[in-house]
Design an enzyme around this catalytic site. Structure first.
Site, PDB file in Angstrom:
ATOM      1  N   ALA A 116       0.787  -1.241   0.000  1.00 57.48           N
ATOM      2  CA  ALA A 116       0.000   0.000   0.000  1.00 57.48           C
ATOM      3  C   ALA A 116       0.817   1.287   0.000  1.00 57.48           C
ATOM      4  O   ALA A 116       0.240   2.360  -0.085  1.00 57.48           O
ATOM      5  CB  ALA A 116      -0.895  -0.004   1.250  1.00 57.48           C
ATOM      6  N   TYR A 146       5.134 -15.348 -12.769  1.00 54.71           N
ATOM      7  CA  TYR A 146       4.283 -14.201 -12.415  1.00 54.71           C
ATOM      8  C   TYR A 146       2.910 -14.309 -13.092  1.00 54.71           C
ATOM      9  O   TYR A 146       1.865 -14.131 -12.443  1.00 54.71           O
ATOM     10  CB  TYR A 146       5.005 -12.928 -12.842  1.00 54.71           C
TER      11      TYR A 146
HETATM   12  N1  LIG Z   1       2.949  -1.495 -12.531  1.00 52.17           N
HETATM   13  C1  LIG Z   1       2.532  -2.287 -13.496  1.00 52.17           C
HETATM   14  O1  LIG Z   1       2.829  -2.074 -14.671  1.00 52.17           O
HETATM   15  C2  LIG Z   1       1.664  -3.477 -13.163  1.00 52.17           C
HETATM   16  C3  LIG Z   1       1.121  -4.192 -14.236  1.00 52.17           C
HETATM   17  C4  LIG Z   1       0.327  -5.293 -13.956  1.00 52.17           C
HETATM   18  C5  LIG Z   1       0.078  -5.649 -12.641  1.00 52.17           C
HETATM   19  N2  LIG Z   1       0.630  -4.937 -11.623  1.00 52.17           N
HETATM   20  C6  LIG Z   1       0.347  -5.371 -10.260  1.00 52.17           C
HETATM   21  O2  LIG Z   1      -0.161  -4.285  -9.516  1.00 52.17           O
HETATM   22  C7  LIG Z   1       0.189  -4.453  -8.140  1.00 52.17           C
HETATM   23  C8  LIG Z   1       0.828  -3.182  -7.610  1.00 52.17           C
HETATM   24  O3  LIG Z   1       2.005  -2.935  -8.370  1.00 52.17           O
HETATM   25  P1  LIG Z   1       2.743  -1.508  -8.370  1.00 52.17           P
HETATM   26  O4  LIG Z   1       3.328  -1.395  -9.714  1.00 52.17           O
HETATM   27  O5  LIG Z   1       1.870  -0.453  -7.822  1.00 52.17           O
HETATM   28  O6  LIG Z   1       3.947  -1.816  -7.354  1.00 52.17           O
HETATM   29  P2  LIG Z   1       4.960  -0.822  -6.587  1.00 52.17           P
HETATM   30  O7  LIG Z   1       4.833   0.570  -7.050  1.00 52.17           O
HETATM   31  O8  LIG Z   1       6.317  -1.470  -6.662  1.00 52.17           O
HETATM   32  O9  LIG Z   1       4.453  -0.927  -5.098  1.00 52.17           O
HETATM   33  C9  LIG Z   1       4.485  -2.164  -4.459  1.00 52.17           C
HETATM   34  C10 LIG Z   1       3.955  -1.995  -3.051  1.00 52.17           C
HETATM   35  O10 LIG Z   1       3.967  -3.267  -2.397  1.00 52.17           O
HETATM   36  C11 LIG Z   1       4.810  -3.223  -1.235  1.00 52.17           C
HETATM   37  N3  LIG Z   1       5.456  -4.525  -1.155  1.00 52.17           N
HETATM   38  C12 LIG Z   1       6.264  -5.097  -2.075  1.00 52.17           C
HETATM   39  N4  LIG Z   1       6.661  -6.306  -1.654  1.00 52.17           N
HETATM   40  C13 LIG Z   1       6.090  -6.500  -0.449  1.00 52.17           C
HETATM   41  C14 LIG Z   1       6.132  -7.556   0.491  1.00 52.17           C
HETATM   42  N5  LIG Z   1       6.884  -8.651   0.306  1.00 52.17           N
HETATM   43  N6  LIG Z   1       5.414  -7.442   1.640  1.00 52.17           N
HETATM   44  C15 LIG Z   1       4.661  -6.342   1.869  1.00 52.17           C
HETATM   45  N7  LIG Z   1       4.590  -5.302   1.015  1.00 52.17           N
HETATM   46  C16 LIG Z   1       5.305  -5.379  -0.129  1.00 52.17           C
HETATM   47  C17 LIG Z   1       5.756  -2.060  -1.510  1.00 52.17           C
HETATM   48  O11 LIG Z   1       6.248  -1.443  -0.328  1.00 52.17           O
HETATM   49  P3  LIG Z   1       7.645  -1.919   0.335  1.00 52.17           P
HETATM   50  O12 LIG Z   1       8.659  -1.921  -0.774  1.00 52.17           O
HETATM   51  O13 LIG Z   1       7.906  -0.941   1.431  1.00 52.17           O
HETATM   52  O14 LIG Z   1       7.347  -3.276   0.847  1.00 52.17           O
HETATM   53  C18 LIG Z   1       4.813  -1.083  -2.197  1.00 52.17           C
HETATM   54  O15 LIG Z   1       4.000  -0.431  -1.260  1.00 52.17           O
HETATM   55  C19 LIG Z   1       1.081  -5.690  -8.066  1.00 52.17           C
HETATM   56  O16 LIG Z   1       0.335  -6.818  -7.692  1.00 52.17           O
HETATM   57  C20 LIG Z   1       1.556  -5.846  -9.498  1.00 52.17           C
HETATM   58  O17 LIG Z   1       1.909  -7.178  -9.792  1.00 52.17           O
HETATM   59  C21 LIG Z   1       1.411  -3.854 -11.857  1.00 52.17           C
END
Ligand SMILES: NC(=O)c1ccc[n+]([C@@H]2O[C@H](COP(=O)([O-])OP(=O)(O)OC[C@H]3O[C@@H](n4cnc5c(N)ncnc54)[C@H](OP(=O)(O)O)[C@@H]3O)[C@@H](O)[C@H]2O)c1
Length: 237
Positions: free
Chosen positions: A10, A137
């Protein structure tokens, strides 16, 4: 009506954008991330959801917070071409994407059932349609779509809806870590988006917020692709 929503992953990207939207509407948001940040507009619990032991703590937080909705947003990508995928990697990616999702909703269910209202949104990915170097993934994210459909059926008469949002390439830290500016990955993803641009975290948050709302009460078991048209595929016209 003001509600309480829990978001895993989050503190950045899509999860943080969603938290701000919900908080702006007066909802209480509870977050989970590994590292603390002042940017999150509510209580943020620091938990590493890649640790097996964290799931018990997650379950406790969900139960004690009496949540009305859960957004299973935490994800893990381990890019690797076929031929180089270790079983341990497959297991790790499955565990981080799926175990917290199952644990959190099972803990939230009794309260949601009692109140006769609940919202579950699972964050999947465009890669479920097929993607290179994403065997683990994409399989995990496809399982989240399957969870969504099964849970929606089981809960169809409870007032609890279950849906998935499937983001296309969205400009977040996770995306940039895997696809740096100027990389082959960036060019490949961009060429697959008919709109010719990447999504912004708040554009994903807007779709998730709708599925969490009262207005979305008749929608369940669906996967909403929010991807600039990327899931349509290319027309040869
Ligand atoms: N961005 C894209 O292009 C994309 C595309 C398709 C799907 N998604 C999906 O969308 C979702 C969000 O992605 P995002 O791009 O917003 O990611 P992001 O910007 O990297 O943010 C990830 C968040 O998850 C937390 N996190 C990561 N690993 C963790 C762990 N082991 N335990 C607890 N918290 C954790 C991170 O905080 P900390 O690092 O402090 O833990 C951060 O708050 C994911 O499920 C991803 O697979 C993203």
């Amino acid at each position: 009506m003001k509600r309480t929503f829990l978001i895993t992953g989050a503190s950045k990207g899509i999860g943080l954008a969603l938290a701000h939207r919900l908080a702006t509407r007066g909802h209480t948001v509870i977050g989970i991330a590994r590292n603390p940040t002042d940017a999150f507009p509510g209580p943020l619990h620091t938990l590493d959801l890649s640790e097996r032991s964290a799931n018990g703590e997650l379950a406790r937080i969900v139960k004690e917070s009496n949540v009305d909705g859960v957004v299973n947003n935490v994800g893990l990508v381990r890019a690797a071409p076929l031929g180089d995928i270790a079983i341990e990697t497959l297991e790790e990616v499955m565990r981080v994407n799926l175990h917290p999702a199952l644990m959190s909703i099972q803990s939230a269910l009794p309260g949601m059932r009692t109140r006769g209202w609940g919202r579950i949104v699972n964050i999947s990915s465009l890669t479920v349609l097929g993607s290179v170097q994403r065997t683990s993934y994409a399989a995990a994210k496809a399982a989240l779509v399957s969870f969504t459909r099964s849970w929606a059926l089981e809960l169809a008469q409870t007032g609890i809806t279950v849906n998935a949002v499937s983001p296309g390439p969205t400009e977040t830290e996770l995306f940039r870590a895997n696809n740096p500016i100027g990389s082959e990955g960036e060019a490949r993803y961009l060429s697959g988006v008919p709109m010719g641009r990447f999504g912004q975290p708040d554009e994903l948050a807007a779709a998730i917020e709708f599925l969490l709302s009262d207005d979305a009460a008749f929608i369940t078991g669906q996967t909403l692709h929010v991807d600039g048209g990327a899931s349509i595929g290319r027309s040869s016209l």
